[in-house]
Design a protein around this motif. Structure first.
Motif: not given
Length: 109
Positions: A13-25, A30-34
């Motif tokens: 679960h913690l790895l999934d949360v970290e993966k999701e956080a990484n994806s959100l970041i 990407e949005q900021a760069n655009k």
């Protein structure tokens, strides 16, 4: 066994949360760069338009200045030519001075 299963679930679960956080970041970056790229393109275009406008204004002022100087120069030359044409010509006296100077030079030689 149940404890190990619970620990494994928690770690997963913690790895999934970290993966999701990484994806959100990553998405946020990407949005900021655009947005940054869009703003940069907008301001570069505005800068180019301002520079082009300034160049056009300076070119027009230069062309107007050249035209003014040229017209003034032509008027000065025309006035000078008119003043020369208005002066009385003394051809006989000029010829006499030349003859005298040439005669003096020929006697020296």
């Amino acid at each position: 066994m149940a404890d190990e299963k619970d620990e494994l679930k928690m770690i997963t679960h913690l790895l999934d949360v970290e993966k999701e956080a990484n994806s959100l970041i990553s998405q946020a970056m990407e949005q900021a760069n655009k947005k940054i790229e869009a703003a940069r393109a907008k301001y570069n275009e505005e800068y180019k338009q301002n520079v082009d406008k300034l160049i056009d204004e300076l070119k027009k002022r230069f062309d107007d200045s050249v035209k003014s100087v040229s017209e003034n120069h032509s008027k000065i030359i025309q006035d000078y030519e008119s003043s020369l044409e208005a002066k009385e010509q003394h051809y006989a006296q000029f010829k006499a001075v030349l003859d005298k100077l040439l005669l003096e030079k020929s006697q020296v030689l």
